[in-house]
Structures are given as structure tokens and as C-alpha cells.
Scaffold this active site. Structure first.
Site, mmCIF file in Angstrom:
data_model
loop_
_atom_site.group_PDB
_atom_site.id
_atom_site.type_symbol
_atom_site.label_atom_id
_atom_site.label_comp_id
_atom_site.label_asym_id
_atom_site.label_seq_id
_atom_site.Cartn_x
_atom_site.Cartn_y
_atom_site.Cartn_z
ATOM 1 N N SER A 6 3.642 -5.315 5.256
ATOM 2 C CA SER A 6 3.023 -4.421 6.229
ATOM 3 C C SER A 6 2.883 -5.179 7.542
ATOM 4 O O SER A 6 2.873 -6.420 7.555
ATOM 5 C CB SER A 6 1.634 -3.995 5.732
ATOM 6 O OG SER A 6 0.866 -3.373 6.743
ATOM 7 N N TYR A 15 -7.026 -5.609 2.511
ATOM 8 C CA TYR A 15 -5.636 -5.172 2.613
ATOM 9 C C TYR A 15 -4.808 -6.162 3.428
ATOM 10 O O TYR A 15 -3.701 -6.553 3.033
ATOM 11 C CB TYR A 15 -5.586 -3.785 3.245
ATOM 12 C CG TYR A 15 -4.189 -3.247 3.457
ATOM 13 C CD1 TYR A 15 -3.486 -2.669 2.411
ATOM 14 C CD2 TYR A 15 -3.583 -3.318 4.704
ATOM 15 C CE1 TYR A 15 -2.207 -2.182 2.598
ATOM 16 C CE2 TYR A 15 -2.307 -2.833 4.906
ATOM 17 C CZ TYR A 15 -1.607 -2.256 3.848
ATOM 18 O OH TYR A 15 -0.335 -1.784 4.050
#
Length: 255
Positions: A139, A152
């Protein structure tokens, strides 16, 4: 990018990027083994993909990981491509409000799940002796910080580190290991992020997030899947250990 007869294993295949990748690989002739947590959700999502092997599994359970690899090999004889995609975003809270349970859950899925998938797929690819291609889903959060998303972000930084390390471990075996680093993608995960950012005013949150992207919009899952197919294909034969930002120009605005 012809994947005719190639065996492609995809985790997190019931939605978003994983499902888009499954459909694109299927269109290129691949034999598919598709993994997700819930069997009924997986069946509903992939009903339009003919001949796919559906494998409900918990990626945080190493026995389940070994089973989905073994069942893929039992059905198709080998694994040529692994799209290591399963992941969650977890709770959005500042560090002083984060719970142990949330950190553990996010890291279990996004780090342990990725690592155990690599462990068992790499072992299988080495045993086959003809190389292979692996694409990990990282990501932009693996390269940048994000308030309220420390769990995250930590997990995706870890994915990039694992990606580099495993690429070096397997380069001599002809196994290529790369990662994609999307910014916001128009999936259910972004709906969750919008809600956490501005609960009750999600449309405004979306507008704000999209305005921060030079191209002025979220990515579509299919656009991320296209990059995955390229990295898994012979056209990327000299690419390993790399991680690719796919962010509508966002990389040009930061160091």
C-alpha cells in the site's frame, strides 16, 4: 499477457482487488485457486469465473495456509503465480486509543498471513524447479504515515520489507517477488476509511480524499489488477524485489 494454462493462486479473492485480479487472470486463460475467509461469500463473488477452485481459509492459521497450497497443487499440479493479497484495515484510532487486540488482528492478517503464504508457496515453487512469480499487496501506507492508521501502516511497511527480503532469497531460484502499493482504491475498504474520517458525511470525506490525488479520483480495482498481471507475466522477467506505487500521481508530490 498470456496466462494460458498457468496456475494462479489468489488470496483475498472475494472482493476488491483480489476479485478483479481473478477475473483478469481468468480472461487470460489461467487456472485459478481462490482463497478467502468465508466460503459463501467466495462462492457468491466468484460465480462468474468458470472452473475456479474455491478454498475458504484463514490466512493467519498456518495449517490453513498449508492446506490451501496443498489443495491447489492437488487440483492443478503446481503453482505458477501467487497473488498474496488478503488484508484488512482494522480500527482507525490514534495510538493512545489503539487496542492490543486491533494491533494483533491487523498484524496477524497483513503480516503473518503474507509471510506464511510466502513460506508455503515459495517451498512449492522451489520444489517445482521452474521459478514462479509472486505479487504481494502492500500500500502507499507502506511508504507514508496516516493519522489513526498506525496498525495498518505498520503492517504494510512490513510487507514491503518482507517483499524485498524474499526476493533476494529466491532470485537464484528464478522466483520473482514484487509488490504493488496502491493509494485509495474504490472498494469497501475505502468506504470504511471514509466513515472513520467523517462519520455521517462520507461523501464529503470521499471528495476530500479524491482531491488530494493529482488525477482527482480513486483507482479502480481493475487498474491495480492490471499492474499485478504485468508483474506476474513474462514481460516483467527481469523485475524482482520491486514495489510499485500506483497512486494517480501522488508519488510526484512527495520524496
Amino acid at each position: 499477457m498470456d496466462f494460458q494454462g498457468k496456475v494462479v493462486l489468489i488470496t483475498g479473492a472475494a472482493g476488491g482487488i483480489g476479485l478483479a485480479a481473478a477475473r483478469k487472470f481468468a480472461a487470460e486463460g489461467a487456472k485459478l485457486a481462490l482463497v478467502d475467509l468465508d466460503k459463501s461469500t467466495l462462492q457468491d463473488a466468484t460465480g462468474d469465473i468458470e472452473g475456479a477452485l474455491l478454498l475458504p481459509a484463514n490466512v493467519t492459521d498456518e495449517a490453513d495456509v498449508k492446506r490451501y497450497v496443498d489443495e491447489t497443487v492437488k487440483a492443478f499440479g503446481r503453482i505458477d503465480v501467487f497473488v498474496n493479497n488478503a488484508g484488512i484495515n482494522g480500527d482507525f484510532k490514534t495510538i493512545d486509543e489503539q487496542s492490543f487486540e486491533n494491533y494483533r488482528n491487523v498484524l496477524d492478517v497483513n503480516v503473518i498471513g503474507v509471510a506464511m503464504g510466502l513460506k508455503h508457496v515459495v517451498a512449492q515453487m522451489k520444489a517445482q524447479g521452474n521459478g514462479g512469480a509472486i505479487v504481494n499487496t502492500a500500500s502507499n501506507g507502506g511508504l507514508l504515515g496516516a493519522p489513526g492508521m498506525s496498525a495498518y501502516v505498520a503492517s504494510k511497511h512490513a510487507v514491503i520489507g518482507i517483499n524485498k527480503s524474499v526476493a533476494l532469497e529466491t532470485a537464484g531460484d528464478g522466483i520473482r517477488v514484487n509488490a504493488v502499493c496502491p493509494s485509495g482504491v474504490d472498494t469497501q475498504m475505502m468506504r470504511s476509511i471514509e466513515t472513520n474520517a467523517m462519520k455521517g458525511n462520507e461523501a464529503e470525506a470521499r471528495k476530500s480524499f479524491e482531491s488530494s490525488v493529482p488525477m482527482g479520483r480513486y483507482a479502480e480495482s481493475e487498474e491495480i489488477a492490471d499492474l499485478m498481471l504485468f508483474l506476474a507475466s513474462d514481460k516483467a522477467s527481469f523485475i524482482t524485489g520491486a514495489y510499485y506505487r500506483i497512486d494517480g500521481g501522488g508519488a510526484a508530490t512527495s520524496t
